[in-house]
Design a protein around this motif. Structure first.
Motif, mmCIF file in Angstrom:
data_model
loop_
_atom_site.group_PDB
_atom_site.id
_atom_site.type_symbol
_atom_site.label_atom_id
_atom_site.label_comp_id
_atom_site.label_asym_id
_atom_site.label_seq_id
_atom_site.Cartn_x
_atom_site.Cartn_y
_atom_site.Cartn_z
ATOM 1 N N GLU A 180 -99.413 -25.704 -42.501
ATOM 2 C CA GLU A 180 -99.163 -25.050 -41.202
ATOM 3 C C GLU A 180 -98.003 -24.052 -41.263
ATOM 4 N N VAL A 181 -97.991 -23.235 -42.256
ATOM 5 C CA VAL A 181 -96.904 -22.252 -42.394
ATOM 6 C C VAL A 181 -97.274 -20.973 -41.651
ATOM 7 N N SER A 182 -96.366 -20.517 -40.834
ATOM 8 C CA SER A 182 -96.534 -19.228 -40.152
ATOM 9 C C SER A 182 -95.258 -18.414 -40.328
ATOM 10 N N CYS A 183 -95.419 -17.180 -40.721
ATOM 11 C CA CYS A 183 -94.257 -16.286 -40.779
ATOM 12 C C CYS A 183 -94.755 -14.855 -40.923
ATOM 13 N N GLU A 184 -93.871 -13.931 -40.669
ATOM 14 C CA GLU A 184 -94.197 -12.518 -40.868
ATOM 15 C C GLU A 184 -93.117 -11.920 -41.751
ATOM 16 N N ILE A 185 -93.549 -11.088 -42.684
ATOM 17 C CA ILE A 185 -92.607 -10.492 -43.622
ATOM 18 C C ILE A 185 -92.787 -8.975 -43.570
ATOM 19 N N SER A 186 -91.702 -8.291 -43.379
ATOM 20 C CA SER A 186 -91.762 -6.833 -43.264
ATOM 21 C C SER A 186 -91.138 -6.191 -44.501
ATOM 22 N N GLN A 187 -90.941 -4.889 -44.449
ATOM 23 C CA GLN A 187 -90.402 -4.190 -45.617
ATOM 24 C C GLN A 187 -88.979 -4.655 -45.929
ATOM 25 N N GLY A 188 -88.563 -4.438 -47.145
ATOM 26 C CA GLY A 188 -87.272 -4.943 -47.601
ATOM 27 C C GLY A 188 -87.474 -6.170 -48.469
ATOM 28 N N VAL A 189 -86.369 -6.725 -48.905
ATOM 29 C CA VAL A 189 -86.448 -7.874 -49.806
ATOM 30 C C VAL A 189 -86.345 -9.172 -49.005
ATOM 31 N N THR A 190 -87.287 -10.058 -49.237
ATOM 32 C CA THR A 190 -87.262 -11.379 -48.612
ATOM 33 C C THR A 190 -87.293 -12.422 -49.719
ATOM 34 N N ALA A 191 -86.380 -13.365 -49.632
ATOM 35 C CA ALA A 191 -86.352 -14.439 -50.632
ATOM 36 C C ALA A 191 -87.120 -15.636 -50.099
ATOM 37 N N LEU A 192 -88.015 -16.144 -50.911
ATOM 38 C CA LEU A 192 -88.740 -17.372 -50.571
ATOM 39 C C LEU A 192 -88.058 -18.507 -51.312
ATOM 40 N N LEU A 193 -87.441 -19.367 -50.550
ATOM 41 C CA LEU A 193 -86.569 -20.376 -51.135
ATOM 42 C C LEU A 193 -87.153 -21.768 -50.960
ATOM 43 N N GLY A 194 -87.049 -22.560 -51.979
ATOM 44 C CA GLY A 194 -87.492 -23.941 -51.875
ATOM 45 C C GLY A 194 -87.363 -24.620 -53.216
ATOM 46 N N PRO A 195 -87.288 -25.937 -53.209
ATOM 47 C CA PRO A 195 -87.165 -26.645 -54.486
ATOM 48 C C PRO A 195 -88.481 -26.590 -55.261
#
Lengths: 308, 247
Positions: free
Chosen positions: A24-39
């Motif tokens: 159930e993941v919802s998100c929006e990612i736009s231009q630029g750098v986005t870090a996806l963080l998790g173990p």
């Protein structure tokens, strides 16, 4: 996230048999750098594979540049992917490998594009060695070069800094930032927290397959208003100071580490910051240093994961 | 960087050639080529030995059929064709092709061509040389060349599809060759219709006029079925390729 979303993840779940990898993941990612963080094992790679169209979500919907990457090969051509695995076509040279990427993307001047991409990651286009002779760090950079050779609008990098030395890491992080500044949507996954802190302030935190938080670092901190912050106080008589600090509003605990160091947990850092000097003066203790212990991504991450 | 906007390639021949070149280099390893050459040399050696003992047409056709068409051709095809797709899946390099804006049949077809590149010349040449060495009439060589070439196309097509459809492709392929074709398909005409070997042997039998058990399809029918088998396999592989999860 600011700007128009280039990636839309809408209540996406992915399971393999009885194992739920993403839920159930919802998100929006736009231009630029986005870090996806998790173990490790959090579901980052699965989520990135879904975004790239490599696997269909079990539930939910993905849009990249307004289309379903699984169904639309043309959109896949506008994505650059650095997969997590170390695999390359080992019989090819770096130049051949990157040229193959450029050519299969239908580029006109394959050689020029390849030279440019290899130059960006600081690899020589005249190296005649096959990829199998390359070090781990060089192989990582070849993977990045093949991902950016066709000038994609969306660049997905799954643990791209693994195996790189510090100098190479800094160089690649600078490349990611530059791509982001050029208007690309750059998504970089990592489980190494200091890396993420340097990659960008915009983070998507995923834990146990679920979205734990999204936003920039400061926005994440706002989520944590109910979490006491830890503050380290160094003083010449920490024991005497510790007792007095308990009377400060918002302080919920103190821990004496040694004669000169006390760790204070406070739910109101501002009040504590204003009070600590007065309390020290009233107690006759000389303050040497006051700093927050958990004003970094690691504490945010730990808190968010533990909260799940 | 500025680049031309990628779209689905309108001229698939260019990516087909590119992918083919990569797959040939991946598939045609020294070990595999050496294995195929050794197997083929063994058949030629038997042909040479047999040729010195005045073999009958039945003996010569039997050697080509039992060793060339039943063992070397399918096993050689399996070694190369299964590797063409299965290796990419297993070493996780398939992602570098799957993500490209190419038509989905390009990669399976390139895999078939890449597998045929070493298999076709080596097996056809070995078969032709063996047929010549047995000292039999010219029709045996022609029959061997046609049966081997058509068989190579069919086997390679099937094993390319295997590479996308099942894990442990080599094992499944060996089971098909040894158990299905070797035993079950030899039990009766019904099962024989579903064995590539029946058609390659039929070509050999019809052209040499030497009777072979369960090899009574016409030459034309056998050729058509073998080509259709390869085509159907590539269609199946393409469907699977376009729908599969990629690591």
């Amino acid at each position: 996230m600011s700007g128009e979303a280039m990636i839309r993840v809408d209540t996406v779940s992915k399971w393999f048999g009885n194992v739920v990898a993403v839920s159930e993941v919802s998100c929006e990612i736009s231009q630029g750098v986005t870090a996806l963080l998790g173990p490790n094992g959090a579901g980052k790679s699965t989520l990135l594979r879904v975004i790239a169209g490599l696997t269909r979500p079990s539930k939910g919907r993905i849009e990249v540049l307004g289309a379903d990457p699984r169904a639309d090969p043309a959109v896949r051509g506008r994505i650059g992917l650095v997969p997590q695995q170390d695999a390359l076509f080992d019989a090819l040279t770096a130049r051949e490998f990157v040229e193959l990427a450029a050519a299969t993307h239908g580029m006109d001047d394959v050689r020029a594009a390849s030279d440019r991409a290899l130059g960006i990651v600081d690899l020589s286009s005249t190296d005649t060695r096959p990829c199998k002779a390359y070090s781990k760090g060089m192989r990582q950079r070849v993977k990045v070069a093949q991902a950016i050779v066709h000038d994609p609008e969306v660049i997905i990098l799954d643990e791209p800094l693994t195996g790189l030395d510090p100098v190479q890491r800094r160089a690649l992080i600078a490349v990611f930032r530059r791509l982001g500044e050029d208007g690309k949507c750059v998504v970089v996954s990592s489980h190494v927290l200091d890396e993420v802190a340097r990659i960008g302030t915009r983070v998507v935190v995923i834990a146990q397959g679920r979205l734990a938080a999204t936003g920039d670092f400061h926005a994440l901190r706002e989520l944590m208003d109910d979490k006491p912050m830890s503050i380290r106080v160094l003083a010449d008589d920490a024991r005497a100071l510790a007792g007095s600090l308990l009377s400060v509003s918002g302080v919920v605990g103190v821990q004496l580490n040694n004669q000169n160091e006390v760790i204070v947990d406070s739910t109101d850092v501002d009040v504590f910051g204003r009070a600590v000097a007065r309390v020290a003066r009233d107690t006759g203790v000389r303050l040497r240093h006051v700093d927050p212990l958990d004003d970094d991504l690691e504490s945010v991450f730990r808190y968010l994961v533990e909260r799940r | 960087m500025k680049a031309s906007m990628p779209t689905v390639a309108t001229k698939p021949s260019a990516p087909l050639w590119l992918v083919y070149r990569v797959l040939v280099r991946q598939v045609a390893t020294r070990a595999r080529v050496a294995a195929l050459v050794v197997l083929s040399s063994f058949m030629m050696l038997l042909g040479f030995i047999g040729g010195n003992h005045d073999p009958t047409p039945d003996d010569a056709v039997g050697l080509i059929s039992t060793l060339g068409l039943a063992v070397i051709l399918p096993v050689g095809s399996l070694i190369f064709a299964s590797g063409a797709m299965a290796d990419l899946r297993e070493d996780q390099t398939l992602v570098y092709l799957w993500l490209r804006p190419m038509r989905s049949w390009v990669v399976p077809l390139a895999a078939l061509l890449a597998a045929l590149t070493p298999v076709l010349p080596v097996t056809v040449l070995a078969g032709a040389v063996t047929a010549e060495l047995t000292g039999n009439e010219n029709s045996l060589t022609q029959a061997t060349v046609l049966a081997t070439a058509m068989g190579a196309v069919a086997y390679c097509g099937v094993f390319v599809a295997f590479g996308l459809l099942v894990r442990r492709t080599l094992l499944w392929g060996l089971m098909y060759v040894l158990i299905w074709e070797g035993f079950i398909a030899g039990a009766g005409r019904g099962a024989a219709q579903f064995a590539i070997r029946s058609y390659t042997r039929s070509i050999l039998s019809r052209m040499t006029k030497v009777d072979l058990n369960l090899a009574d399809f016409s030459r034309t029918a056998a050729v058509v079925v073998l080509i259709a088998t390869a085509a159907a396999s590539i269609v199946l592989a393409t469907i699977r390729y376009s729908r599969m999860d990629v690591d």
